[in-house]
Scaffold this active site. Structure first.
Site, PDB file in Angstrom:
ATOM      1  CB  THR A  97      -0.926   0.048   1.228  1.00 21.46           C
ATOM      2  OG1 THR A  97      -0.142   0.310   2.405  1.00 21.46           O
ATOM      3  CG2 THR A  97      -1.681  -1.258   1.401  1.00 21.46           C
ATOM      4  CB  CYS A  98       0.770   4.463  -1.440  1.00 23.02           C
ATOM      5  SG  CYS A  98       1.632   3.720  -2.829  1.00 23.02           S
ATOM      6  CB  SER A  99      -2.013   3.604   3.615  1.00 24.38           C
ATOM      7  OG  SER A  99      -2.577   4.139   4.799  1.00 24.38           O
TER       8      SER A  99
END
EC number: 2.1.1.-
Length: 718
Positions: free
Chosen positions: A438-440
């Site tokens: 993810t890019c969270s």
């Protein structure tokens, strides 16, 4: 048409000196340095496209807080421009207007544009985006291009804003004073300002299409164009590039070089492809887990460049790359055309959603690794516009970035979707690993989802349970090592890279399925990977080593038992040799006893050669040491339970001659080979024609010229 009543009345209310002072104040972003060129505005088509984007992502407010009404119908443009540069300008303008939506609406109300003028609701979005650009240009007149075809709606809104220019500038000044800010840029939340600062320095990442060109050829091509290879491109204004430390096929360029790079052949011919580094990290993690013939299943890939990168990395294998979730079959021709240009040959598109695909699907029986790129908040991305254009993310992605955060309810919805996809991926019994990326920056979307999936995984499946595995990517700094202590790979948002979270789940090894080296070699030979090399059987030395390893596992009591058996064996052999020597040294027995001895000699071989009384004693000393060593080799213990009781029998034998008689007598005297072996005569007294007994012939070759016929052992008596 716009009703602009009161425009002339307002235009004479302000002093020209006040107008010049208001327009000279720093406005958005505080970017009023002399080195920055003055902005001249955008083409009409960009304003229309930006207005339509803003209409879909604007922040809706409750009825009590609504200041301006927006329509639901999009504006019509003359032609849909597919130019990527136009799309980028439109998204950037819409995203900027979204960040300042509250401020821009306040300025429109304070300047009496609303509700003094009758403006159609469907033009409200166009007014917002054009007002942002108007104040960003310090309320200067836009420079129009002669080749551009004007759009009527854009012309009407532009005339309205120019007529209210002074009042708009005054409203903007009052807004800055109210918030005690030098510009509206400083009114934004701190998280958004930090994000914009990182985006201004974030470099460009591009991966090399090794199917078309090698990295060395790319380096040489760039050097011929004036690019120098450096270790870091940060804070460098020259034409430079660097090689990424985590991915060997990824290059890094300064952000200001993009306009120059997109026009060179390396990018036009798909030999270099721009993409965010987080996607390359995920693809390389999958590559590290694959064998030669393993297939890959990719979920929620977003950009087709991610699929292409995975295909290029597995180009030399027999692997297939399955992509699910492509619901529109109309896109297949365009995708195939793109894959052909890039050089991808092993991609198969599945039109079903990932959740609807059964784990026992016959098409996915060779899938060993699943790459899961779930939809997330993406707040680790510093430049959301570039990420949306490259990864084909939803425009809703911009709404959360404009506020610097996400609501709790939406975060829970995303986390639940991610958990469902991860648990479904773990149900594929043939799969051996799942890569979750993810890019969270929120733990609720990262660690919490993975740990929950591991805790509540279905243990009733045939496959082994999953476990958390350490990163397979190299850790290039102390900070990365510290962030990966819990087996998660993390990259925090910084001025050189976007944020990224990476987790690898692998199945525990089945203890019953131990694979030996021979099994691996046999499998490789069956696939033709050993170039015709035949695998031989294990040598005797290896077998002896295996036996020795098993013997080492025995305890000390076993060693003591072996020592006792050896001692008993030596005692028994000593007694047997003593008894044998006594029987041989006795005087000659009668004929009956001699026959008994002959029968016993036929039953078994003598354990030791006894000297004959007629043979001188010095024969023992003249015998070489080597035959004695071989004699000990024939000493074998005979268990008592196998002893055979011999009965005396009567055998009529030919006349016995003494050893000093003629050779013919000697040859006729010996009934068997064993009796013949008992007679040993000294060399000085025995003629050269005396035959040598079989034992000495086996142990040592005669050195004299005795005929071969005389060296043959005599036949048995018929």
């Amino acid at each position: 048409m716009l009703n602009s009543t009161g425009e002339l009345e307002f235009s004479n209310e302000e002093d020209p000196e006040i107008i010049s002072q208001l327009t000279s104040l720093p406005l958005s972003g505080g970017k009023s340095s002399a080195g920055v060129p003055e902005k001249t505005g955008y083409p009409d088509s960009v304003y229309v496209m930006a207005a339509n984007i803003f209409q879909g992502i604007r922040i809706e407010k409750s009825a009590q807080k609504v200041l301006i009404k927006y329509g639901n119908e999009p504006l019509r443009s003359l032609s849909e421009s597919e130019d990527q540069s136009f799309q980028r300008l439109s998204y950037e303008l819409a995203f900027s207007a979204l960040k300042y939506q509250d401020i821009l609406e306040t300025i429109l109300i304070d300047s009496c544009i609303f509700p003094s003028t009758t403006i159609p609701d469907h033009l409200s979005s166009l007014i917002i985006v054009m007002l942002y650009d108007f104040q960003d240009r310090k309320f200067q007149t836009r420079v129009l291009s002669d080749n551009e075809e004007p759009i009527s709606e854009v012309q009407e809104v532009e005339n309205l804003l120019n007529s209210f220019k002074i009042k708009l500038a005054a409203a903007l000044a009052r807004c800055r004073i109210k918030h005690d800010a030098l510009s509206i840029y400083h009114i934004l939340p701190e998280t958004v300002r930090k994000q914009e600062l990182r985006a201004s320095t974030l470099p460009l990442y591009a991966w090399i299409n090794t199917c078309k060109i090698s990295p060395e050829e790319v380096y040489n091509n760039l050097k011929r164009r004036g690019y120098n290879k450096v270790k870091s491109v940060l804070h460098i204004d020259d034409k430079v590039f660097a090689v990424d430390q985590h991915c060997y096929d990824v290059l890094i360029f300064p952000s200001h070089l993009k306009n120059d790079l997109i026009n060179i052949d390396l990018f036009k011919d798909y030999k270099l492809i721009f993409q965010d580094k987080s996607r390359s990290l995920a693809v390389h993690s999958v590559k590290a887990l694959l064998n030669m013939d393993d297939d890959v299943l990719m979920v929620n890939t977003g950009s087709w460049y991610t699929v292409s990168h995975m295909s290029i990395l597995t180009n030399n294998n027999t692997s297939k790359v399955f992509v699910c979730g492509v619901q529109s079959q109309a896109k297949d021709p365009d995708l195939k055309t793109l894959f052909t240009k890039i050089g991808c040959k092993n991609i198969e598109i599945l039109h079903e959603k990932f959740i609807n695909i059964e784990s026992k699907d016959h098409r996915l029986q060779k899938v060993k690794v699943i790459l899961l790129l779930p939809r997330c908040s993406g707040l680790g991305v510093s430049n959301p516009v570039e990420f949306i254009l490259n990864e084909h993310e939803d425009t809703e992605f911009l709404k959360d970035h404009s506020q610097g955060g996400i609501s709790v309810d939406k975060l829970h919805v995303l986390a639940q979707q991610q958990y469902e996809q991860l648990t479904h991926a773990m149900k594929f019994t043939k799969a051996q690993a799942v890569v979750y990326c993810t890019c969270s920056v929120f733990p609720e979307e990262n660690e919490a989802v993975v740990k929950k999936a591991l805790e509540f995984q279905d243990l009733g499946n045939k496959g082994q349970p999953y476990r958390l595995s350490p990163p397979v990517l190299p850790l290039c700094s102390l900070k990365e090592i510290q962030l990966s202590t819990d087996k998660f790979f993390r990259m925090e948002p910084s001025e050189i890279t976007n944020g990224c979270f990476l987790s690898i789940l692998t199945r525990e090894r089945d203890p019953s399925e131990t694979v030996s080296v021979n099994d691996v070699l046999a499998r490789a030979a069956a696939k033709g990977l050993l170039d015709g090399i035949e695998l031989g059987k294990s040598s005797k030395r290896e077998k002896k080593k295996k036996k020795s390893k098993t013997s080492l596992t025995k305890g000390a009591t076993t060693d003591n038992g072996i020592q006792m058996k050896i001692a008993e064996f030596l005692n028994r052999e000593t007694k047997a040799s003593a008894n044998l020597s006594e029987t041989v040294t006795k005087p000659p027995l009668p004929q009956k006893n001699t026959a008994q001895v002959g029968a016993s000699s036929q039953t078994r071989k003598p354990n030791k050669l006894a000297p004959h009384p007629a043979v001188p004693a010095f024969v023992k000393n003249t015998c070489p040491s080597r035959p004695r060593e071989r004699q000990t080799h024939f000493l074998r213990p005979r268990p008592e339970d196998r002893m055979v009781a011999l009965k005396p029998i009567k055998i009529v034998l030919p006349p016995v001659f003494m050893p000093f008689s003629s050779p013919q007598g000697i040859r006729s005297r010996m009934p068997t080979q064993h009796l013949y072996c008992r007679w040993v005569a000294p060399k000085a007294l025995v003629p050269t024609c005396l035959p040598t007994h079989s034992l000495s012939r086996k142990e040592e070759k005669p050195k004299d010229d005795t005929p071969s016929s005389l060296l043959r052992p005599p036949r048995r008596w018929l």
